[in-house]
Structure formats: structure tokens, C-alpha cells
Design an enzyme around this catalytic site. Structure first.
Site, PDB file in Angstrom:
ATOM      1  N   GLU A 111      -1.914  25.008  -6.238  1.00  0.00           N
ATOM      2  CA  GLU A 111      -0.721  24.355  -6.771  1.00  0.00           C
ATOM      3  C   GLU A 111      -1.130  23.056  -7.454  1.00  0.00           C
ATOM      4  OE1 GLU A 111       1.864  25.764  -2.860  1.00  0.00           O
ATOM      5  OE2 GLU A 111       1.495  23.644  -3.227  1.00  0.00           O
ATOM      6  N   LYS A 113      -0.950  19.193  -8.170  1.00  0.00           N
ATOM      7  CA  LYS A 113      -0.599  18.050  -7.319  1.00  0.00           C
ATOM      8  C   LYS A 113       0.238  17.082  -8.152  1.00  0.00           C
ATOM      9  CE  LYS A 113      -2.657  14.698  -4.162  1.00  0.00           C
ATOM     10  NZ  LYS A 113      -1.966  13.514  -4.689  1.00  0.00           N
ATOM     11  N   ASP A 115       2.554  13.861  -9.131  1.00  0.00           N
ATOM     12  CA  ASP A 115       2.503  12.435  -8.831  1.00  0.00           C
ATOM     13  C   ASP A 115       3.925  11.884  -8.803  1.00  0.00           C
ATOM     14  OD1 ASP A 115       1.216  10.158  -8.152  1.00  0.00           O
ATOM     15  OD2 ASP A 115       0.587   9.602 -10.163  1.00  0.00           O
ATOM     16  N   TYR A 222       7.448  22.879  -2.887  1.00  0.00           N
ATOM     17  CA  TYR A 222       6.210  23.639  -2.716  1.00  0.00           C
ATOM     18  C   TYR A 222       5.862  24.001  -1.280  1.00  0.00           C
ATOM     19  CZ  TYR A 222       4.823  18.724  -2.169  1.00  0.00           C
ATOM     20  OH  TYR A 222       4.766  17.403  -1.798  1.00  0.00           O
ATOM     21  N   LYS A 309      -9.015  16.236  -6.627  1.00  0.00           N
ATOM     22  CA  LYS A 309      -8.559  15.238  -7.583  1.00  0.00           C
ATOM     23  C   LYS A 309      -9.314  15.398  -8.903  1.00  0.00           C
ATOM     24  CE  LYS A 309      -5.905  12.569  -6.465  1.00  0.00           C
ATOM     25  NZ  LYS A 309      -5.833  11.343  -5.694  1.00  0.00           N
ATOM     26  N   CYS A 403     -16.547 -19.153   3.134  1.00  0.00           N
ATOM     27  CA  CYS A 403     -15.176 -18.672   2.954  1.00  0.00           C
ATOM     28  C   CYS A 403     -14.480 -19.475   1.860  1.00  0.00           C
ATOM     29  CB  CYS A 403     -14.405 -18.792   4.269  1.00  0.00           C
ATOM     30  SG  CYS A 403     -12.662 -18.340   4.103  1.00  0.00           S
ATOM     31  N   CYS A 406     -11.360 -21.494   3.969  1.00  0.00           N
ATOM     32  CA  CYS A 406     -11.574 -22.494   5.031  1.00  0.00           C
ATOM     33  C   CYS A 406     -12.995 -23.042   5.023  1.00  0.00           C
ATOM     34  CB  CYS A 406     -11.244 -21.902   6.400  1.00  0.00           C
ATOM     35  SG  CYS A 406     -12.435 -20.666   6.962  1.00  0.00           S
ATOM     36  N   CYS A 421     -15.403 -13.845   7.415  1.00  0.00           N
ATOM     37  CA  CYS A 421     -15.195 -15.237   7.793  1.00  0.00           C
ATOM     38  C   CYS A 421     -14.964 -15.248   9.305  1.00  0.00           C
ATOM     39  CB  CYS A 421     -13.982 -15.820   7.067  1.00  0.00           C
ATOM     40  SG  CYS A 421     -13.494 -17.429   7.723  1.00  0.00           S
ATOM     41  N   CYS A 427      -8.487 -19.822   9.839  1.00  0.00           N
ATOM     42  CA  CYS A 427      -8.507 -19.502   8.407  1.00  0.00           C
ATOM     43  C   CYS A 427      -7.117 -19.043   7.973  1.00  0.00           C
ATOM     44  CB  CYS A 427      -9.551 -18.416   8.155  1.00  0.00           C
ATOM     45  SG  CYS A 427      -9.763 -18.005   6.405  1.00  0.00           S
TER      46      CYS A 427
END
Length: 667
Positions: A111, A113, A115, A222, A309, A403, A406, A421, A427
Site C-alpha cells: 500500500e 504510505k 502523508d 486501509y 521510505k 555549555c 551555563c 552538560c 543549567c
């Protein structure tokens, strides 16, 4: 003909014309004739309100207002699909399926796919009863009024259909309708919509169904879900659904081998742009429903289906700069800031660079022309650099050492891809991120409190952890920027209502590293309380289904932290649910306590679900696959040969449904 007969005849005729136009794409009357008949029916229903029917064609124009969409638990969970990106992935998937089933001949349904926005629609006695969004797979929003406005969705079925079943599909917005909507917005000086998928999804949550009715949404179905459905294969189910009046895409195809699956993929990879709507791949499903039951599910996905995909669309643009984001766990994510470029229907300005290894591997430098792709991820990613266009004075990218928020020195543990971090409690992005995670819908679902408001509360010194939320007063928040009196009241009420959230979601909300929704459910069900989890040993934790050493160690570290323990005590005092409240217990006995069962095959007296429920009701546990821990296999007809062989190898008792019945009845 009396009035009621007239009304019924017009309804039947208009339903048929809707089906001809929106499903078959073969109208038999003009739009003017249809509108005339619809007006005639509206007049009759207006004069005779005693014959009102919520499923009348006149109700498709909308008008119902939904202030708050009710959350509905799915009777059958809506799983997500595993993704594949190559033929090798699909062949590996087939091998895994054959290993479970025992090398039986398999056919597949291919089938496209789509979107769009996933939907589950329930029909009872041939009438549309309810439509619910996918949500988190376990529960979604009731959008019935909005779905009824979509002409491709039948309100009354035709033919010989089951008394009750669910049908699943995708709500989409075809390109032509999307472009028309955007053109109208441009003409009045408004910002056009970003892409068809998001617009379709957003349409389902409009409060006024009359506005939804104005949008040219479509629905492609489906998958049928229910008990005792009148067909033995997925493909036959699709054919029956068409007969009942559903718009099932004609592109779906039965494939008798993986070679035929590949042919389907190759054809649509080339021709997908000829379709009137977005598609980004192919879904392959094992056709035989008995085989689907045998294969079952992982924690997240069916083993009998997989998505392939299509190769992602790719563009090139200039990398202007690299910035670094701090997540709620302290993970540092480098982000590429790009010269804006059109990609897969949206304007892309940023892309993920993943981590320091990826930057080094691709040798990405500021000023480079880079190739950007939008594949399975929501956020686009950089997949390469056009070295032929690199400037001679370009500088090698040095990953940050401190970081950006921070300024703590970053750490990178052995075997970890990310830098972190370590300033967990000092932070700001980590603190804000944990509170934002706590309030999300899948966690505490605090209405009236969004991510921006959390940042506002933190920046104004009102909260420094999620326990602080429960001490907020209306007068403290009403004075904040963009916070009206009603908004402040909703926020405080939403926080109070979160005390009703069940323990498994509270556990997920705490933000323990690696403890997602599924793991939180497993831990909550096994230990029943936060105290039991907090005192569990590493050895004890890893005995829980699907809990490995990495997760177990993270749980232990979380509860060893004194600040976390203080926060949990505060949550307890505020009334947050820290124990599993057993809902209406269906427990019958504990005769099967400590025993693990695997159910396989087709049964006469019970359905598989009834057997599984009986096992759990009597204190037993249902396993998804046979292992050394399995105590019994309840075997019906057509038990998978691979399962039979494995059970015999391990010396596991194989019992019939009659034996099982005797077991729970102590005979």
C-alpha cells in the site's frame, strides 16, 4: 409517499451520490441537482424535527462547536510502523517473520504510505459511531463532528457488514485543494499554510465543524480492526471495505513474493509525483490474518508490517553558522543555521548536525555549500558537503567545550555519541526542559500551561522544578506577560487536575533518562509504587520485561540523587499519584501467578484476546515469544511450526484450550 419515507429516500439518494462523486470519482448528477435535492431534504427536516438523524447528509455541512476534544482510549492500540530504507532491510524483515512462522509461503499487501493525519473510525450497525485521532497510540481526541464533514467518509454503510468494527486510515489534503486554500490566503494578505500534512492534521482540531466542512479534506482507508471479521486476509478485507462504501485506494496490490514487492516499490518511486496527494513510501503487510496474529507486536510496532521510505528529497544551500542546543537531559545538539531553501513542501532554515562525530566525519565548515535531506525525521539533516565549492580560507569546525547556557565544562561518557552538560540542576534549558516534559500531554497533560509559559515562570523566579508548579497562586501568574485573568485561572486549575493523572504517566513525567512511555508502564505495573521502584536493586530491575541494564542503572541513579528524592516527597504531599490505583479489577484468582503463557494458533471456544485476558485475570502473564522463561504454550489449530519446534526444544508444556480451561478451573 409520507414525509418520513420522502426523507429516507432523499437521504439514501444523496448518500449514493456522495459515494459516486467522492469515492468512485464518477458523479451521475450535476452539482446544481445535488444542491437542489440537499436543500429539499433540509427543508423537510427543518419542518419535521422529530425525524432528525445525526447521520443525515445534511449534517455534513457542520455547525457543531467543540470547545474541548474529549480524550478517548483506543479499544485496540494504534501502533507505529518500523521504517526501512533498502531492499536489504525488507529481506531481513521477511527472514525474521519466516523464523517465527516456520518458513511458510507468504504473500504481502503493498500500500502507498500516505502523508496525512491518522484516524480510527468506529462503526456500529453500519452507522458511523465515533472518530478518534491516533494521539499517542493508546488514546486520541474525539473528532467525530469534524470527520462527518468529509464526504469520502460514509455515514451509513452498504451491504453485509459486521455489527461493530474499526477502520483506520489517513486524513489527507490533496495538492489541488491545498493550493486553492493557499491562493485564497495570499489574495487577502494572509500567510499561506506550510504543507498539506500539517494543514490536514490541524483541520481535525478546528472547533467549528462548519469551517472543517469548507476544507477539501479526503480520507483514504486501509485497515480493518475487530473480532470475527468476515475474511481471512488483509487484501480480502480491503475488497470488502470497498463494497461497504469506504474509499480504499485502488493502488493497493497483492504481492506473492518479495520480488513483486520490489516491483511495486520501484514503480511508485517513479510515479508517486503523478498522484494528487503526498506519499512518502510504501507499507508492506503480511496478507494472512492468522499469520499476523502469530507474528504479533513489539513494544512499538507490528511484526507483520513495515514501511519502506522512498529516498528523501535533497537540496543544497549555504551553512551560515552552527549553534548548540541544550536538551532536558543535558545532551548538546549542534544545529546548522542555513540559507533558507525550499525542501519537501516547506522552507528549511535549520538542520540537525547530530553530534561532534558527524561534524568531523563530514568535515562540515561554516560557509560550505551543504546537501540537505528530509527523510524519516521531522527535522532535516545535512548529509554531505560540496567540496568543489569550498572556499580556500575555510576553517575546520571545533566542537564547543563548554555549555553555551551555563558555561559548565562538557562531558562525554565512553560509548556515548553526545556531549553532555553535567550541571543538571543549575543549567536553565535543562530545568525548563524537564518542566516542559512534565506538563506534556503524554505526561501530566496540564491544560493552560505551555512550553513558553514554563520558560516565563522560570525566568520570573516562580519555578525551578516541576514540584514548584503545585505552589503557584493565581495572583503570582496573572501579572505575567500575555497572561489574562482567565488564562491564569485555567493554568492553576490545570495544575490541580494533574493530581488525578495515573501513576505510570507520572513516572514518565519525571523525566528519568531512557524511561519512555512504554518502560514507565512496565515499571508501574510491576512495582505498583514509586517507593518500590526507588528501592529496587539493579538485579531486580533487569528481571522486569524489556528493562535492560542501561535503563536499570539510569533508574537507580535517579533515585540515588537527594534532590530528586526531595522533589518526589513534595509531589507526594501535594497529592500527585505515586502508586498504581487498580481500576475495576478483573482479577478472578491468582492460580496462574508466576506463570508465563504464550498463545498460538486458532481456537474454537475462545478468541486469542479472551485467552490472554483469562490468563491475566488469573494472575498469569502473557509472553509475546517463547523463551526459557515460558511455562506453557496454549496451542490451537495452525500453531506456527517454528513456535512448536522451539517449545519442544525447550521442553515447555504445550496445552490445548480445554487443558487451559481445566487449569483455571482446578480440574
Amino acid at each position: 409517499m409520507d414525509v418520513l419515507q420522502q426523507i429516507k429516500a432523499l437521504r439514501d439518494e444523496l448518500n449514493q451520490h456522495n459515494y459516486n462523486y467522492y469515492v468512485l470519482d464518477n458523479p451521475t448528477i450535476s452539482d446544481f441537482e445535488f444542491d437542489t435535492k440537499l436543500k429539499q431534504l433540509q427543508d423537510l427536516e427543518s419542518k419535521h424535527p422529530e425525524y432528525f438523524d445525526e447521520n443525515s447528509p445534511t449534517q455534513r455541512v457542520g455547525g457543531a462547536i467543540t470547545k474541548n476534544f474529549e480524550t478517548i482510549v483506543h479499544e485496540n492500540r494504534m501502533y507505529s510502523l518500523d521504517n526501512s530504507y533498502s531492499k536489504e532491510d525488507l529481506l531481513d524483515w521477511e527472514v525474521r517473520a519466516q523464523k517465527i512462522l516456520g518458513n511458510v509461503p507468504l504473500s504481502y499487501v503493498c500500500e502507498l504510505k500516505y502523508d496525512g493525519a491518522s484516524i480510527n473510525i468506529t462503526y456500529e450497525n453500519g452507522k458511523l459511531k465515533r472518530a478518534v485521532t491516533r494521539g499517542d497510540g493508546f488514546q486520541g481526541d474525539d473528532v467525530t463532528n469534524n470527520i462527518k464533514t468529509i464526504k469520502a467518509v460514509p455515514i451509513q454503510l452498504k451491504g453485509d457488514f459486521p455489527n461493530k468494527f474499526d477502520i483506520r486510515g489517513e486524513i489527507i489534503l490533496p495538492f489541488a485543494g491545498f493550493e486553492k486554500m493557499n491562493q485564497e490566503l495570499i489574495e487577502i494578505g494572509e500567510t499561506p499554510y506550510a504543507n498539506p500534512r500539517n494543514t490536514a492534521s490541524g483541520s481535525l482540531k478546528l472547533q467549528d465543524s462548519a469551517e472543517v466542512a469548507k476544507r477539501p479534506l479526503d480520507c483514504l482507508l486501509y485497515s480493518l480492526v475487530g473480532t470475527n471479521l468476515p475474511f481471512s486476509s488483509h487484501f480480502k478485507g480491503l475488497e470488502r471495505a470497498r463494497q461497504w462504501g469506504f474509499k480504499v485506494p485502488v493502488q493497493s496490490k497483492l504481492a506473492n513474493s518479495m520480488d513483486e514487492v520490489f516491483e511495486f516499490i520501484e514503480y511508485w518511486d517513479k510515479h508517486r509525483h503523478d498522484l494528487p496527494y503526498e506519499t512518502d513510501g510504501v507499507v508492506i503487510k503480511v496478507n494472512d490474518l492468522h499469520h499476523q496474529e502469530e507474528l504479533g507486536y513489539t513494544a512499538k510496532s507490528p511484526r507483520w508490517a513495515i514501511a519502506y521510505k522512498f529516498k528523501a528529497e535533497q537540496v543544497s544551500t549555504i551553512l551560515n553558522s552552527i549553534s548548540y542546543q541544550v536538551g532536558r537531559t543535558g545532551a548538546i545538539t549542534p544545529v546548522a543555521n542555513l540559507e533558507p531553501v525550499q525542501l519537501a513542501g516547506t522552507v528549511v532554515k535549520r538542520a540537525s548536525l547530530h553530534n561532534a562525530d558527524q561534524i568531523e566525519k563530514l568535515d562540515i565548515r561554516i560557509g560550505d555549500e551543504v546537501f540537505v535531506e528530509k527523510g524519516g525525521e521531522i527535522i532535516p539533516k545535512i548529509i554531505g558537503v560540496d567540496l568543489s565549492k569550498r572556499h580556500s580560507d575555510s576553517v575546520i569546525t571545533e566542537y564547543i567545550t563548554h555549555c553555551p547556557e551555563c558555561h559548565a565544562h562538557l562531558e562525554r561518557k565512553e560509548g556515548e555519541a553526545n556531549h553532555y552538560c553535567p550541571n543538571f540542576y543549575g543549567c536553565p534549558p535543562q530545568i525548563i526542559g524537564r518542566i516542559q516534559h512534565y506538563i506534556t500531554r503524554k505526561a501530566m497533560d496540564i491544560e493552560g500551561l505551555g512550553g513558553e509559559t514554563v520558560a516565563l515562570l522560570f525566568n520570573n523566579g516562580l519555578v525551578t522544578n516541576y514540584a514548584d508548579l503545585y505552589e503557584l497562586k493565581k495572583e503570582q501568574v496573572v501579572v505575567l506577560e500575555r497572561m489574562a485573568d482567565k488564562s491564569a485561572e485555567n493554568l492553576i486549575n490545570g495544575i490541580e487536575k494533574s493530581k488525578e493523572i495515573k501513576f505510570d504517566r507520572v513516572l514518565y513525567a519525571l523525566g528519568i533518562r531512557y524511561v519512555g512511555e512504554t518502560v514507565a508502564k512496565k515499571l508501574a505495573k510491576h512495582y505498583k509504587s514509586i517507593d518500590a521502584i526507588a528501592t529496587a536493586s539493579l538485579e531486580n530491575l533487569i528481571t522486569v520485561d524489556e528493562i535492560g541494564e542501561k535503563i536499570a542503572q539510569s533508574v537507580i541513579e535517579f533515585f540515588q540523587n537527594e534532590e530528586n528524592r526531595i522533589i518526589i516527597e513534595r509531589l507526594r504531599n501535594y497529592g500527585v499519584q505515586l502508586e498504581l490505583v487498580e481500576e475495576e479489577s478483573t482479577s478472578v484468582s491468582d492460580k496462574l501467578s508466576g506463570k508465563i503463557f504464550v498463545v498460538s494458533g486458532v481456537f474454537e471456544k475462545f478468541s486469542r484476546d479472551e485467552l490472554k485476558k483469562a490468563i491475566e485475570d488469573n494472575g498469569g502473564k502473557v509472553g509475546s515469544s517463547i523463551s526459557a522463561k515460558t511455562n506453557y504454550v496454549v496451542a490451537g489449530d495452525n500453531m506456527g511450526p517454528a513456535k512448536l519446534e522451539k517449545a519442544n526444544q525447550l521442553g515447555i508444556a504445550i496445552i490445548s484450550e480445554i487443558d487451559f480451561e481445566a487449569l483455571i478451573n482446578d480440574n
